[in-house]
Design a protein around this motif. Structure first.
Motif, PDB file in Angstrom:
ATOM      1  N   LEU A   1      -1.491  -1.187  -4.202  1.00  0.00           N
ATOM      2  CA  LEU A   1      -2.506  -0.144  -4.106  1.00  0.00           C
ATOM      3  C   LEU A   1      -1.808   1.180  -3.868  1.00  0.00           C
ATOM      4  O   LEU A   1      -0.761   1.223  -3.210  1.00  0.00           O
ATOM      5  CB  LEU A   1      -3.477  -0.438  -2.959  1.00  0.00           C
ATOM      6  CG  LEU A   1      -4.215  -1.771  -3.031  1.00  0.00           C
ATOM      7  CD1 LEU A   1      -5.014  -1.995  -1.762  1.00  0.00           C
ATOM      8  CD2 LEU A   1      -5.114  -1.801  -4.244  1.00  0.00           C
ATOM      9  N   SER A   2      -2.382   2.248  -4.366  1.00  0.00           N
ATOM     10  CA  SER A   2      -1.782   3.563  -4.181  1.00  0.00           C
ATOM     11  C   SER A   2      -2.880   4.596  -4.025  1.00  0.00           C
ATOM     12  O   SER A   2      -3.735   4.736  -4.895  1.00  0.00           O
ATOM     13  CB  SER A   2      -0.896   3.918  -5.378  1.00  0.00           C
ATOM     14  OG  SER A   2      -0.339   5.202  -5.214  1.00  0.00           O
ATOM     15  N   ALA A   3      -2.866   5.298  -2.896  1.00  0.00           N
ATOM     16  CA  ALA A   3      -3.887   6.306  -2.630  1.00  0.00           C
ATOM     17  C   ALA A   3      -3.323   7.366  -1.697  1.00  0.00           C
ATOM     18  O   ALA A   3      -3.052   7.088  -0.534  1.00  0.00           O
ATOM     19  CB  ALA A   3      -5.124   5.660  -2.018  1.00  0.00           C
TER      20      ALA A   3
ATOM     21  N   MET B   1      -8.177   5.751  -5.202  1.00  0.00           N
ATOM     22  CA  MET B   1      -8.148   6.690  -4.092  1.00  0.00           C
ATOM     23  C   MET B   1      -9.561   6.884  -3.525  1.00  0.00           C
ATOM     24  O   MET B   1      -9.755   6.897  -2.311  1.00  0.00           O
ATOM     25  CB  MET B   1      -7.577   8.027  -4.559  1.00  0.00           C
ATOM     26  CG  MET B   1      -7.499   9.058  -3.452  1.00  0.00           C
ATOM     27  SD  MET B   1      -6.764  10.600  -3.989  1.00  0.00           S
ATOM     28  CE  MET B   1      -8.065  11.278  -4.990  1.00  0.00           C
ATOM     29  N   LEU B   2     -10.546   7.004  -4.409  1.00  0.00           N
ATOM     30  CA  LEU B   2     -11.919   7.196  -3.947  1.00  0.00           C
ATOM     31  C   LEU B   2     -12.455   5.951  -3.248  1.00  0.00           C
ATOM     32  O   LEU B   2     -13.306   6.059  -2.368  1.00  0.00           O
ATOM     33  CB  LEU B   2     -12.816   7.594  -5.115  1.00  0.00           C
ATOM     34  CG  LEU B   2     -12.533   8.974  -5.699  1.00  0.00           C
ATOM     35  CD1 LEU B   2     -13.379   9.211  -6.941  1.00  0.00           C
ATOM     36  CD2 LEU B   2     -12.747  10.065  -4.674  1.00  0.00           C
TER      37      LEU B   2
ATOM     38  N   ILE C   1       0.853  -1.178   0.000  1.00  0.00           N
ATOM     39  CA  ILE C   1       0.000   0.000   0.000  1.00  0.00           C
ATOM     40  C   ILE C   1       0.892   1.232   0.000  1.00  0.00           C
ATOM     41  O   ILE C   1       1.665   1.456   0.932  1.00  0.00           O
ATOM     42  CB  ILE C   1      -0.960   0.011   1.203  1.00  0.00           C
ATOM     43  CG1 ILE C   1      -1.847  -1.238   1.183  1.00  0.00           C
ATOM     44  CG2 ILE C   1      -1.799   1.292   1.192  1.00  0.00           C
ATOM     45  CD1 ILE C   1      -2.771  -1.359   2.380  1.00  0.00           C
ATOM     46  N   HIS C   2       0.777   2.005  -1.060  1.00  0.00           N
ATOM     47  CA  HIS C   2       1.571   3.224  -1.220  1.00  0.00           C
ATOM     48  C   HIS C   2       0.717   4.428  -0.825  1.00  0.00           C
ATOM     49  O   HIS C   2      -0.405   4.580  -1.288  1.00  0.00           O
ATOM     50  CB  HIS C   2       2.024   3.353  -2.682  1.00  0.00           C
ATOM     51  CG  HIS C   2       2.531   4.715  -3.011  1.00  0.00           C
ATOM     52  ND1 HIS C   2       1.843   5.562  -3.850  1.00  0.00           N
ATOM     53  CD2 HIS C   2       3.634   5.387  -2.603  1.00  0.00           C
ATOM     54  CE1 HIS C   2       2.513   6.698  -3.958  1.00  0.00           C
ATOM     55  NE2 HIS C   2       3.600   6.615  -3.209  1.00  0.00           N
ATOM     56  N   VAL C   3       1.247   5.266   0.060  1.00  0.00           N
ATOM     57  CA  VAL C   3       0.588   6.511   0.448  1.00  0.00           C
ATOM     58  C   VAL C   3       1.607   7.636   0.382  1.00  0.00           C
ATOM     59  O   VAL C   3       2.815   7.403   0.424  1.00  0.00           O
ATOM     60  CB  VAL C   3      -0.023   6.446   1.870  1.00  0.00           C
ATOM     61  CG1 VAL C   3      -1.048   5.341   1.977  1.00  0.00           C
ATOM     62  CG2 VAL C   3       1.046   6.281   2.928  1.00  0.00           C
TER      63      VAL C   3
END
Length: 161
Positions: A112-114, A59-60, A20-22
């Motif tokens: 995932l990226s958000a 992201m949503l 998970i990328h933030v």
């Protein structure tokens, strides 16, 4: 330079991985997401899945969780909070779409990226861990020095008018 902590290394596992990328806005998150989207077929050959639900829909998808997280709502900028209220009827289906996409795929690694997950409070994190408990979850955070954010923001505003 990336420094690896050897205490985090472990033997290969049959358990699927989720990365998970933030990152804060203006820290390169859009570039990372664009690169993942552009290279999805190449990543696929390496048994990596990047759910592409459409630009910004990943992201949503997480916005649904954030909209129910009092700490996230307190931390996020007013503009983002107002935007979530404007689209809140769409958010549950986007979250379900993300879960369905990941469940239907058999890749060993899901990415995932958000950028909005930077605001996640304990409630959001707990939901993610419970929802994706079958995965070994790792996090990647991008950041930019505040002194570099001002010129970047200025350049973007110049492009969009």
């Amino acid at each position: 330079m990336v420094k690896q902590d050897s205490s985090l290394s472990h033997a290969p596992s049959s358990r699927r991985e989720m990365v998970i990328h933030v990152g804060l806005m203006k820290s390169g998150t859009t570039s990372v997401q664009d690169a993942l989207r552009f290279n999805a077929a190449y990543l696929r050959r390496g048994d990596v899945h990047f759910p592409d639900l459409g630009q910004n829909n990943q992201m949503l998808s997480f916005a649904y969780l954030l909209s129910n997280d009092p700490i996230a709502l307190e931390m996020m900028p007013d503009g983002l909070h107002r935007h979530l209220l404007e689209i809140e009827n769409k958010l549950p289906s986007l979250w379900r779409d993300l879960i369905a996409d990941i469940s239907a795929d058999s890749a060993q690694t899901v990415v995932l990226s958000a950028e909005n997950l930077i605001y996640a409070g304990p409630k959001t994190i707990k939901t993610i861990l419970e929802t994706f408990g079958q995965f070994s979850i790792k996090g990647v955070v991008t950041h930019r020095l505040p002194s570099q954010m001002v010129p970047s923001n200025y350049q973007q505003q110049g492009r969009i008018g």
